[in-house]
Design an enzyme around this catalytic site. Structure first.
Site, PDB file in Angstrom:
ATOM      1  N   CYS A 129       0.902  -1.290  -0.140  1.00  0.00           N
ATOM      2  CA  CYS A 129       0.004  -0.008  -0.039  1.00  0.00           C
ATOM      3  C   CYS A 129       0.780   1.352  -0.049  1.00  0.00           C
ATOM      4  O   CYS A 129       0.427   2.461  -0.292  1.00  0.00           O
ATOM      5  CB  CYS A 129      -0.934   0.032   1.256  1.00  0.00           C
ATOM      6  SG  CYS A 129      -1.950  -1.427   1.136  1.00  0.00           S
ATOM      7  N   HIS A 279      -3.687   7.077   2.001  1.00  0.00           N
ATOM      8  CA  HIS A 279      -3.920   5.675   1.457  1.00  0.00           C
ATOM      9  C   HIS A 279      -5.689   5.221   2.021  1.00  0.00           C
ATOM     10  O   HIS A 279      -5.893   5.698   3.222  1.00  0.00           O
ATOM     11  CB  HIS A 279      -2.983   4.553   2.194  1.00  0.00           C
ATOM     12  CG  HIS A 279      -3.403   3.298   1.835  1.00  0.00           C
ATOM     13  ND1 HIS A 279      -3.609   3.005   0.641  1.00  0.00           N
ATOM     14  CD2 HIS A 279      -3.518   2.168   2.795  1.00  0.00           C
ATOM     15  CE1 HIS A 279      -3.940   1.602   0.651  1.00  0.00           C
ATOM     16  NE2 HIS A 279      -3.744   1.075   1.855  1.00  0.00           N
ATOM     17  N   ASN A 309      -9.952  -0.890  -0.978  1.00  0.00           N
ATOM     18  CA  ASN A 309      -8.593  -0.658  -0.882  1.00  0.00           C
ATOM     19  C   ASN A 309      -7.920  -1.420  -2.061  1.00  0.00           C
ATOM     20  O   ASN A 309      -7.930  -2.569  -2.369  1.00  0.00           O
ATOM     21  CB  ASN A 309      -8.012  -1.464   0.529  1.00  0.00           C
ATOM     22  CG  ASN A 309      -6.460  -1.376   0.506  1.00  0.00           C
ATOM     23  OD1 ASN A 309      -5.993  -0.732  -0.214  1.00  0.00           O
ATOM     24  ND2 ASN A 309      -5.962  -1.676   1.759  1.00  0.00           N
TER      25      ASN A 309
HETATM   26  N1  COA Z   1     -18.265  -9.279   8.581  1.00  0.00           N
HETATM   27  C1  COA Z   1     -18.757  -9.744   9.832  1.00  0.00           C
HETATM   28  N2  COA Z   1     -18.085  -9.893  10.937  1.00  0.00           N
HETATM   29  C2  COA Z   1     -16.657  -9.666  10.701  1.00  0.00           C
HETATM   30  C3  COA Z   1     -16.122  -9.533   9.538  1.00  0.00           C
HETATM   31  C4  COA Z   1     -16.779  -9.417   8.525  1.00  0.00           C
HETATM   32  N3  COA Z   1     -16.230  -8.979   7.365  1.00  0.00           N
HETATM   33  N4  COA Z   1     -14.748  -9.708   9.693  1.00  0.00           N
HETATM   34  C5  COA Z   1     -14.595  -9.866  11.051  1.00  0.00           C
HETATM   35  N5  COA Z   1     -15.784  -9.931  11.638  1.00  0.00           N
HETATM   36  C6  COA Z   1     -16.042 -10.218  13.227  1.00  0.00           C
HETATM   37  C7  COA Z   1     -14.956 -11.163  13.938  1.00  0.00           C
HETATM   38  O1  COA Z   1     -15.115 -12.489  13.475  1.00  0.00           O
HETATM   39  C8  COA Z   1     -15.385 -10.705  15.131  1.00  0.00           C
HETATM   40  O2  COA Z   1     -16.239 -11.637  15.810  1.00  0.00           O
HETATM   41  P1  COA Z   1     -16.244 -12.204  17.202  1.00  0.00           P
HETATM   42  O3  COA Z   1     -16.281 -10.762  18.127  1.00  0.00           O
HETATM   43  O4  COA Z   1     -17.457 -12.968  17.191  1.00  0.00           O
HETATM   44  O5  COA Z   1     -14.845 -12.934  17.599  1.00  0.00           O
HETATM   45  C9  COA Z   1     -15.648  -9.341  15.211  1.00  0.00           C
HETATM   46  O6  COA Z   1     -16.310  -9.080  13.756  1.00  0.00           O
HETATM   47  C10 COA Z   1     -14.797  -8.096  15.557  1.00  0.00           C
HETATM   48  O7  COA Z   1     -13.809  -8.452  14.932  1.00  0.00           O
HETATM   49  P2  COA Z   1     -12.439  -7.539  15.035  1.00  0.00           P
HETATM   50  O8  COA Z   1     -11.304  -8.078  14.202  1.00  0.00           O
HETATM   51  O9  COA Z   1     -12.259  -7.535  16.487  1.00  0.00           O
HETATM   52  O10 COA Z   1     -12.854  -6.267  14.147  1.00  0.00           O
HETATM   53  P3  COA Z   1     -12.320  -4.738  14.209  1.00  0.00           P
HETATM   54  O11 COA Z   1     -12.887  -3.894  14.834  1.00  0.00           O
HETATM   55  O12 COA Z   1     -10.825  -4.885  14.420  1.00  0.00           O
HETATM   56  O13 COA Z   1     -12.169  -4.864  12.491  1.00  0.00           O
HETATM   57  C11 COA Z   1     -11.016  -4.538  10.518  1.00  0.00           C
HETATM   58  C12 COA Z   1     -11.617  -5.285  11.736  1.00  0.00           C
HETATM   59  C13 COA Z   1     -10.314  -5.704   9.584  1.00  0.00           C
HETATM   60  C14 COA Z   1     -11.887  -3.944   9.736  1.00  0.00           C
HETATM   61  C15 COA Z   1     -10.099  -3.980  11.162  1.00  0.00           C
HETATM   62  O14 COA Z   1      -9.257  -4.350  12.073  1.00  0.00           O
HETATM   63  C16 COA Z   1      -8.907  -3.110  10.171  1.00  0.00           C
HETATM   64  O15 COA Z   1      -9.589  -2.558   9.262  1.00  0.00           O
HETATM   65  N6  COA Z   1      -7.796  -3.273  10.348  1.00  0.00           N
HETATM   66  C17 COA Z   1      -6.852  -2.602   9.347  1.00  0.00           C
HETATM   67  C18 COA Z   1      -6.740  -3.603   8.023  1.00  0.00           C
HETATM   68  C19 COA Z   1      -6.203  -2.668   6.950  1.00  0.00           C
HETATM   69  O16 COA Z   1      -6.343  -1.478   6.705  1.00  0.00           O
HETATM   70  N7  COA Z   1      -5.619  -3.646   6.217  1.00  0.00           N
HETATM   71  C20 COA Z   1      -4.964  -3.099   5.020  1.00  0.00           C
HETATM   72  C21 COA Z   1      -3.698  -2.222   5.461  1.00  0.00           C
HETATM   73  S1  COA Z   1      -2.787  -1.644   4.356  1.00  0.00           S
END
Ligand code: COA
Length: 352
Positions: A129, A279, A309
């Site tokens: 990214c 980004h 993204n």
């Molecule tokens: N749909 C529904 N539920 C989902 C899901 C989806 N697509 N993805 C994860 N979940 C669930 C998880 O399984 C978890 O369930 P649980 O509580 O029963 O275990 C719950 O949602 C919370 O998950 P969590 O990982 O704590 O959510 P979060 O608030 O951290 O959000 C992201 C997850 C991926 C959206 C977030 O961490 C994020 O955006 N991180 C950065 C990612 C990024 O930018 N990557 C590229 C970088 S260049």
């Protein structure tokens, strides 16, 4: 004094729009099925990421990353009013190359029809990214030293073919889309320190390498990746893996730090800058960066709602999207800040 000027800009996204609602019904070939394949909802995706839809290439076996790049490159060449044969260097940022080797820049050179005519230098860069800002730093250095005169800088990604369309892979799968952005850069004689590419910074911390990765090729192993058509668990390594929370925290930190340093090192304030282009990984990351770095909200450009993204493509794609909407104009000064797998991050200030 030679400075680097942006001569042209172009972008491309495929026509197929995939909404959050449709995403839940896609199989591992991203073909829509009658029944839900992934437990996810539009509400969850929008609330946690800001994404409403993304673009995917058709699933006809005809599309590679270099094809997305070709469309964006042609638009940037037209915008710059130059011929493909004038390009003397291609810098290609992607995490979804056409092949493991050779790099995708040489494939694009051939598709542009200039392979026989120019023998131009072709670089592939691997900063995910952050690829566009890293590439801009390279291009700026090349141009200011007189090494090259017409650089095609490309960020392009084809994610839709390598995502895990199951509940197991939903945290990563919902985030990414296909797209490409391109810039043409060249030299200009100017003593105006604020013209053209004014500032670039590039950073990395390899401690984060295993927080976001795709080990489809792991040279320490033979075979490089296990595959069993009957056992999806075996095939886990074919898909990107991510520690979302660590990525989130480090992204906010890296983008805030690089934005603040860009202003401190150039002596500019937000009065001197028309647009902040972060980004596009997650709208919540960008909102946090804007809050912590005290960036005027009306200067922030996002496109993650429409494209997800697109990794190395997000910065030129976002600028071009808002230029097409009439918001961004020639002569506007932009501060771009990026963060990606590696970890890698950086910032740039340039005038369009
Ligand atoms: N749909 C529904 N539920 C989902 C899901 C989806 N697509 N993805 C994860 N979940 C669930 C998880 O399984 C978890 O369930 P649980 O509580 O029963 O275990 C719950 O949602 C919370 O998950 P969590 O990982 O704590 O959510 P979060 O608030 O951290 O959000 C992201 C997850 C991926 C959206 C977030 O961490 C994020 O955006 N991180 C950065 C990612 C990024 O930018 N990557 C590229 C970088 S260049």
């Amino acid at each position: 004094m030679i400075r680097t000027k942006i001569l042209g800009l172009g972008s491309y996204v495929p026509e197929r729009v995939v909404t959050n609602e449709e995403l839940a019904y896609l199989d591992d070939q991203h073909v829509r099925q009658e029944t839900v394949q992934t437990e996810t909802t539009d509400e969850w995706i929008q609330k946690r990421t800001g994404i409403k839809e993304r673009r995917y290439v058709p699933n006809d076996g005809q599309w590679a990353t270099s094809d997305l790049a070709l469309h964006a490159a042609k638009r940037a060449l037209t915008d710059a009013n130059i011929e493909p044969t004038e390009i003397d260097c291609i810098i290609f940022g992607t995490l979804s190359p056409d092949f493991h080797f050779p790099g995708t820049a040489v494939v694009l050179q051939k598709k542009l029809g200039i392979a026989e005519k120019t023998s131009c230098a072709c670089f592939d860069i691997r900063q995910q990214c952050s690829g566009f800002v890293y590439g801009l730093q390279m291009a700026d250095a090349f141009i200011r030293t007189g090494m090259y005169k017409r650089i095609l800088l490309i960020g392009a990604e084809l994610h839709s073919h390598s995502l895990d369309y199951t509940t197991r892979g939903r945290d990563v799968m919902v985030l990414f889309g296909d797209g490409a952005g391109a810039m043409i850069l060249g030299p200009v004689e100017s003593d105006d320190q604020r013209s053209g590419v004014m500032y670039t910074s590039a950073h990395a911390d390899g401690n984060g390498a295993m927080d976001l990765y795709l080990k489809i090729f792991d040279i320490s192993r033979r075979p490089y990746v296990d595959y069993n058509p009957k056992d999806r668990e075996t095939n886990k390594d074919m898909y990107p893996q991510m520690d979302g929370k660590r990525v989130f925290l480090n992204a906010v930190r890296g983008m805030v730090m690089s934005t603040q340093s860009a202003l401190a090192k150039t002596g500019l304030s937000w009065d001197d800058i028309q647009w902040f282009v972060p980004h596009q990984a997650n709208l919540r990351i960008n909102e946090k960066v804007v809050e912590v770095a005290k960036i005027p909200a009306e200067k922030v450009l996002n496109t993650i709602q429409f494209y997800g993204n697109t990794t190395a493509a997000t910065v030129p794609l976002t600028i071009d999207h808002w230029r097409q909407q009439g918001k961004v104009k020639k002569g506007d000064r932009i501060l771009a800040s990026v963060f990606g797998s590696g970890f890698t991050w950086g910032a740039a200030i340039f005038t369009l």
